[in-house]
Design an enzyme around this catalytic site. Sequence first.
Site, mmCIF file in Angstrom:
data_model
loop_
_atom_site.group_PDB
_atom_site.id
_atom_site.type_symbol
_atom_site.label_atom_id
_atom_site.label_comp_id
_atom_site.label_asym_id
_atom_site.label_seq_id
_atom_site.Cartn_x
_atom_site.Cartn_y
_atom_site.Cartn_z
ATOM 1 N N GLY A 41 30.228 64.531 40.134
ATOM 2 C CA GLY A 41 29.013 63.731 39.958
ATOM 3 C C GLY A 41 28.994 62.348 40.578
ATOM 4 O O GLY A 41 27.928 61.825 40.897
ATOM 5 N N ASP A 100 28.426 59.943 28.542
ATOM 6 C CA ASP A 100 27.607 60.548 27.491
ATOM 7 C C ASP A 100 28.372 60.393 26.164
ATOM 8 O O ASP A 100 28.364 59.317 25.570
ATOM 9 C CB ASP A 100 27.386 62.010 27.910
HETATM 10 P P1 IMP Z 1 31.025 62.955 28.276
HETATM 11 O O1 IMP Z 1 32.446 63.404 28.258
HETATM 12 O O2 IMP Z 1 30.229 63.570 27.184
HETATM 13 O O3 IMP Z 1 30.881 61.442 28.304
HETATM 14 O O4 IMP Z 1 30.380 63.538 29.559
HETATM 15 C C1 IMP Z 1 30.610 63.004 30.766
HETATM 16 C C2 IMP Z 1 30.265 63.940 31.897
HETATM 17 O O5 IMP Z 1 29.309 64.929 31.527
HETATM 18 C C3 IMP Z 1 29.625 63.136 32.989
HETATM 19 O O6 IMP Z 1 30.585 62.674 33.869
HETATM 20 C C4 IMP Z 1 28.700 64.135 33.628
HETATM 21 O O7 IMP Z 1 29.391 64.821 34.639
HETATM 22 C C5 IMP Z 1 28.321 65.079 32.527
HETATM 23 N N1 IMP Z 1 27.014 64.689 31.972
HETATM 24 C C6 IMP Z 1 26.754 63.968 30.857
HETATM 25 N N2 IMP Z 1 25.448 63.760 30.686
HETATM 26 C C7 IMP Z 1 24.851 64.364 31.733
HETATM 27 C C8 IMP Z 1 23.473 64.491 32.147
HETATM 28 O O8 IMP Z 1 22.528 63.982 31.522
HETATM 29 N N3 IMP Z 1 23.272 65.185 33.291
HETATM 30 C C9 IMP Z 1 24.269 65.757 34.011
HETATM 31 N N4 IMP Z 1 25.549 65.647 33.683
HETATM 32 C C10 IMP Z 1 25.840 64.973 32.544
HETATM 33 MG MG MG Z 2 30.994 63.135 35.720
#
Ligand code: IMP
Ligand code: MG
Length: 176
Positions: A41, A100
Amino acid sequence: MEKIEILFSKKEIEDRICEMANQINQEYNNDEVILIGVLKGSFIFIADLIRKLNVKNNVDFISVSSYGDKTETSGVVRLIKDLDHDISGKNIIVIEDIVDTGLTLKYLVDLLEQREPKSIKICTLLNKVCRRRVELNIDYIGFDIDDYFVVGYGIDYAQKYRSLEYIGNVIIQEDK
Ligand code: IMP
Ligand code: MG
């Protein structure tokens, strides 16, 4: 089917990245820094950010997986590709597209800290603060956003929409 609603235009993203790069330029001054992009991403963000830096820099990538093709994190993070560089004694900035729950970054920061870098900072283009499940100190934030599922500018939904020049909110429409 999905519909995409624009959240941040190409120009808004460009302007914000300039501001973020200026902040990094001031803080590191003559010190070298390794930017660590979290694949996939962050690849467009890191490419734009690095071209606005005037501090000595190097780039590396790491890849982890937590989502599969779902829109919710499973909470289990797996290392897919490790760094090429030895980061001990180096200044590093971890570059994320979006934070996130924070579980991915928490895992990464814990992993990278064990390698004893000189300093470790976190930079993310987007921050969904309301979704956070672990405590994280983020040093550079592009935009705070509400609980949207976003795509574009490198960010995907089931591997789609990475090539959009803007960042948009995905609206899932029920097929009739
Ligand atoms: P976390 O571990 O929940 O903080 O998620 C982080 C990863 O999830 C990010 O680096 C993104 O690759 C993916 N992610 C989180 N939210 C989104 C979104 O709204 N769209 C697409 N990918 C997301
Ligand atoms: Mg990511």
